[in-house]
Design an enzyme around this catalytic site. Structure first.
Site, PDB file in Angstrom:
ATOM      1  CD1 TRP A 219      -0.800  -5.618  -2.482  1.00 17.16           C
ATOM      2  CD2 TRP A 219      -1.128  -4.925  -4.565  1.00 17.16           C
ATOM      3  NE1 TRP A 219      -0.517  -6.672  -3.310  1.00 17.16           N
ATOM      4  CE2 TRP A 219      -0.704  -6.287  -4.597  1.00 17.16           C
ATOM      5  CE3 TRP A 219      -1.387  -4.299  -5.764  1.00 17.16           C
ATOM      6  CZ2 TRP A 219      -0.541  -7.001  -5.784  1.00 17.16           C
ATOM      7  CZ3 TRP A 219      -1.220  -5.010  -6.942  1.00 17.16           C
ATOM      8  CH2 TRP A 219      -0.812  -6.333  -6.958  1.00 17.16           C
TER       9      TRP A 219
ATOM     10  CG  ASN B 182       2.352  -1.275   3.263  1.00 17.57           C
ATOM     11  OD1 ASN B 182       1.765  -2.256   2.825  1.00 17.57           O
ATOM     12  ND2 ASN B 182       3.554  -0.923   2.866  1.00 17.57           N
ATOM     13  N   GLY B 183       0.895  -3.618   5.387  1.00 16.71           N
ATOM     14  CA  GLY B 183       1.446  -4.808   6.041  1.00 16.71           C
ATOM     15  C   GLY B 183       0.326  -5.789   6.340  1.00 16.71           C
TER      16      GLY B 183
ATOM     17  CD  GLU C  35      11.223 -17.959 -14.546  1.00 17.30           C
ATOM     18  OE1 GLU C  35      10.402 -18.569 -15.250  1.00 17.30           O
ATOM     19  OE2 GLU C  35      11.189 -16.729 -14.373  1.00 17.30           O
TER      20      GLU C  35
ATOM     21  CE  LYS D  94      11.894 -13.575 -15.157  1.00 18.49           C
ATOM     22  NZ  LYS D  94      10.923 -14.430 -15.748  1.00 18.49           N
TER      23      LYS D  94
ATOM     24  CG  HIS E  40      17.419 -38.389 -25.624  1.00 17.66           C
ATOM     25  ND1 HIS E  40      17.337 -39.743 -25.879  1.00 17.66           N
ATOM     26  CD2 HIS E  40      17.701 -38.282 -24.303  1.00 17.66           C
ATOM     27  CE1 HIS E  40      17.499 -40.419 -24.765  1.00 17.66           C
ATOM     28  NE2 HIS E  40      17.724 -39.566 -23.784  1.00 17.66           N
TER      29      HIS E  40
ATOM     30  CE  LYS F 253       4.217  -8.303 -13.841  1.00 19.93           C
ATOM     31  NZ  LYS F 253       5.445  -9.137 -13.724  1.00 19.93           N
TER      32      LYS F 253
ATOM     33  CD  GLU G  67      10.445 -12.644 -19.417  1.00 20.30           C
ATOM     34  OE1 GLU G  67       9.370 -12.171 -19.795  1.00 20.30           O
ATOM     35  OE2 GLU G  67      10.550 -13.286 -18.371  1.00 20.30           O
TER      36      GLU G  67
ATOM     37  NE  ARG H 254       3.984   1.724  -2.102  1.00 20.54           N
ATOM     38  CZ  ARG H 254       5.006   1.414  -1.285  1.00 20.54           C
ATOM     39  NH1 ARG H 254       6.172   1.995  -1.481  1.00 20.54           N
ATOM     40  NH2 ARG H 254       4.858   0.572  -0.307  1.00 20.54           N
TER      41      ARG H 254
ATOM     42  CB  CYS I 151      -0.861  -0.005   1.256  1.00 14.14           C
ATOM     43  SG  CYS I 151      -1.779  -1.531   1.430  1.00 14.14           S
TER      44      CYS I 151
HETATM   45  C1  AGP Z   1       7.455 -13.994 -17.100  1.00 17.35           C
HETATM   46  O1  AGP Z   1       8.589 -13.183 -16.832  1.00 17.35           O
HETATM   47  C2  AGP Z   1       6.507 -13.349 -18.066  1.00 17.35           C
HETATM   48  N1  AGP Z   1       6.163 -12.028 -17.656  1.00 17.35           N
HETATM   49  C3  AGP Z   1       5.320 -14.252 -18.413  1.00 17.35           C
HETATM   50  O2  AGP Z   1       5.812 -15.517 -18.771  1.00 17.35           O
HETATM   51  C4  AGP Z   1       4.290 -14.466 -17.268  1.00 17.35           C
HETATM   52  O3  AGP Z   1       4.861 -15.262 -16.250  1.00 17.35           O
HETATM   53  C5  AGP Z   1       3.091 -15.190 -17.875  1.00 17.35           C
HETATM   54  O4  AGP Z   1       2.504 -14.340 -18.832  1.00 17.35           O
HETATM   55  C6  AGP Z   1       2.023 -15.580 -16.820  1.00 17.35           C
HETATM   56  O5  AGP Z   1       1.530 -14.423 -16.214  1.00 17.35           O
HETATM   57  P1  AGP Z   1       0.593 -14.602 -14.914  1.00 17.35           P
HETATM   58  O6  AGP Z   1       1.424 -15.232 -13.844  1.00 17.35           O
HETATM   59  O7  AGP Z   1       0.168 -13.202 -14.558  1.00 17.35           O
HETATM   60  O8  AGP Z   1      -0.562 -15.482 -15.297  1.00 17.35           O
END
Ligand code: AGP
Length: 611
Positions: A75, A101-102, A483, A487, A506, A606, A490, A27, A2
């Protein structure tokens, strides 16, 4: 988290509060509100949604006379993002207002006690309970300050809290425990806020509060006391050289780096209220799941990083939780007409709670009569609302497009679920070492992160020119390898493939050459010898290898590789939480070195709310 701001001074408070809340919008929030005193009366105005809704409600309000006030952007962690849950919250008699906040872990127990005394609550929040508790303590305490302190001594958990009460006009109290809170000391005026941007245009002179400290602000006068016994504490004033942008990132260059470094607190917040010590030791409580039968099989469905978090948790859910667990990518699950039985459950994992494919998978599972568990970070999101039960990861808003702290919180919650189901199946959790490892995680992470950042930066310089990268791992490190590759892809736009290292023979090993380096996760687990031989196969073909390993007995393992990245010794589950930020920091440093737009990589959103 928050946004908090308080003001006491010579100027109209409300416009300053609104301006400060706008500067805290980055935030993330879902409702907002202000409280101010007008001719000895306390007035509270709040609204769901964006600040514009609050400003509309304040239109025409003669609040310009008020020179003390508090403001908040919420939040949501407890209770939906609706107006009744927005802060400020009032005491029972309406003569005190607080913003917070918390997470107050023991708010339910305090609420029950106050209800017994006739208190009536208007919201589902832990904050309102705290406001009522301060009011209750005021009945016996000789002063407002002592009532404030007495109430806070009863509250367990994390809080940054600010109190305004007309009985002490123009005065604001603030207190901090494991959540950021600081004062801005101006000319004839003082601010209190969760973050520097809230008042940066008015003063750069800041007093940082520490845990267990209470501040009293009255115009230009400020004092700090110990929560324990209200003894005065001398504090120094720091000058902040940052500009607004830097301040929003807490001084970090990017939100992504800030969020990677927040992971120790994220684990603490995710565990908050879910682990308890009793006679047999540590127990897990996930009351959201109590009403659901233990599923005969769990289908984890997600996208991207959230999918990788679920894949990481599969082994724990099976070995510790005793739950047969399968994984599906949401965009595949929703079109393959899966066979789901009513005694099974689907768990969708989503940081945003709005990912279209994951939401569609949830709806398909419900059509097929399956119970759906949602693991979300955003309270009140579509997935949170439509799941049969929702478990919140409590990671706070994740601003950077690349998901980092969200995965840490998802892994924490899945590990807790494994222990929870283990507990439900047999009295004592099969692996209480797991719970102890989770409890020790925040400290372990906090102490390891600074060295990790340095090591990542050094390796980034050496490998940033690569055109392709392999990420290899086995078992839970397979999920981490996926993962790490995601990272790097992307953020730096370098092609990277995550692979189960046993798969190399394989086919993929045909790609290995000096221009195609490999990042191998060789943590100290049962599969280490297998990964070690996979690394040797890569080296034998002149492949360059970064091996992520762990100390054993205070020493790095004997392992041939171009670069050994040595992490501290830790419980096998805790080791994953060390490997994750290492992978995140490596991709962050490569992207930053290459001058990429770290927080907003090209082509990415996002939250992928369309197919
Ligand atoms: C990960 O860094 C990406 N931003 C993307 O793969 C993300 O994890 C994916 O779109 C899922 O998003 P969500 O967790 O909001 O469902």
């Amino acid at each position: 988290m928050c946004g908090i701001i308080g003001y006491s001074g010579h100027r109209p408070a409300v416009p300053l509060l609104i301006e400060g809340l706008h500067r805290l919008e980055y935030r993330g929030y879902d409702s907002s509100g202000v409280a101010f005193e007008q001719a000895g009366k306390l007035e509270v105005v709040k609204a769901a949604g964006k600040l514009a809704a609050l400003e509309a409600k304040l239109e025409g309000n003669p609040c310009l006379l008020a020179t003390a006030g508090i403001g908040h952007t919420r939040w949501a962690t407890h209770g939906l993002p609706v107006e009744r849950n927005a802060h400020p919250h009032l005491s029972q008699d309406g003569d005190m207002a607080i913003i917070h906040n918390g997470i107050i872990e023991n708010f339910q127990e305090i609420k029950e006690e106050l209800v017994e005394k006739g208190h009536v609550f208007l919201s589902e929040t832990d904050t309102e309970v705290l406001a009522h508790l301060i009011g209750e303590e005021r009945k016996a305490a000789p002063s407002l300050r002592e009532a404030f302190a007495a109430a806070l001594r009863r509250a367990h958990g994390a809080y940054a809290v600010v109190l305004l009460a007309p009985e002490e006009p123009g005065i604001i109290y603030a207190a901090r425990m494991a959540a950021p809170l600081l004062m801005g000391v101006g000319v004839g005026e003082c601010f209190v806020a969760s973050d520097i941007p809230a008042f940066l245009p008015y003063t750069r002179e800041v007093v940082f509060l520490e845990d267990g400290e209470i501040a009293r602000i009255e115009g230009a006068k400020w004092e700090v006391f110990s929560l324990k016994d209200l003894s005065p504490i001398a504090k120094s004033v720091s000058h902040i050289p940052w500009d607004m942008q830097a301040a929003a990132k807490d001084g970090y260059k990017h939100f992504m780096l800030k969020e990677i470094m927040e992971q120790p607190r994220v684990v603490t917040d995710c565990l908050s209220g879910r682990l308890h010590r009793d006679g047999e030791g540590l127990r897990v409580s996930l009351h959201e799941l109590d009403a659901l039968p233990v599923p005969s099989r769990l289908h984890i469905v997600a996208c991207g990083t959230s999918y990788n978090a679920g894949l990481w948790g599969q082994q724990l859910l099976e070995n510790v939780g005793g739950i047969p667990t399968v994984l599906d990518i949401a965009s595949e699950f929703r079109y393959r007409d899966p066979i789901l039985r009513q005694d099974e459950a689907v768990m969708v994992i989503s940081q945003s709670g709005e990912t279209a494919d994951t939401l569609a998978a949830l709806r398909l599972a419900k059509e097929k009569g399956c119970k759906v568990i949602g693991l979300c970070n955003v309270v009140g999101s579509s997935i949170a609302r439509e799941a049969d039960v929702v478990l919140y990861t409590q990671a706070g808003p994740e601003i950077s497009v690349a998901s980092t702290k969200a995965m840490c919180s998802q892994m924490t919650l899945v590990a807790l679920m494994a222990a929870y189901y283990g507990q439900r199946r047999v009295p004592a959790v099969k692996d209480s070492a797991l719970l102890h490892a989770l409890v020790g995680l925040p400290q372990l992470l906090a102490s390891a992160l600074p060295a990790m950042q340095e090591r990542a930066a050094a390796l980034a310089l050496r490998f940033a020119s690569a055109r392709s990268f392999f990420y290899l791992g086995r078992g839970q490190c397979h999920a981490l390898a996926l993962e790490g590759a995601l990272k790097l892809k992307e953020l730096s736009y370098i092609h990277a493939e995550g692979y189960a290292s046993g798969e190399m023979k394989h086919g993929p090993i045909a790609l290995i050459d000096p221009q195609f380096p490999t990042f191998a996760l060789a943590l100290d687990d049962a599969l280490y010898p297998k990964v070690k031989s996979n690394i040797q196969e890569v080296l034998a073909r002149q492949g360059r290898v970064i091996a992520l390993v762990q100390e054993r007995g205070g020493k790095a393992p004997e392992l041939a590789a171009e670069e050994l990245w040595v992490l501290p010794e830790a419980h096998p589950v805790a080791a994953s939480f060390l490997a994750l930020p290492a992978l995140q920091l490596f991709s962050y440093c490569v992207a930053d070195y290459l001058g990429k737009d770290v927080d907003q990589p090209r082509n990415l959103a996002k939250s992928v709310t369309v197919e």
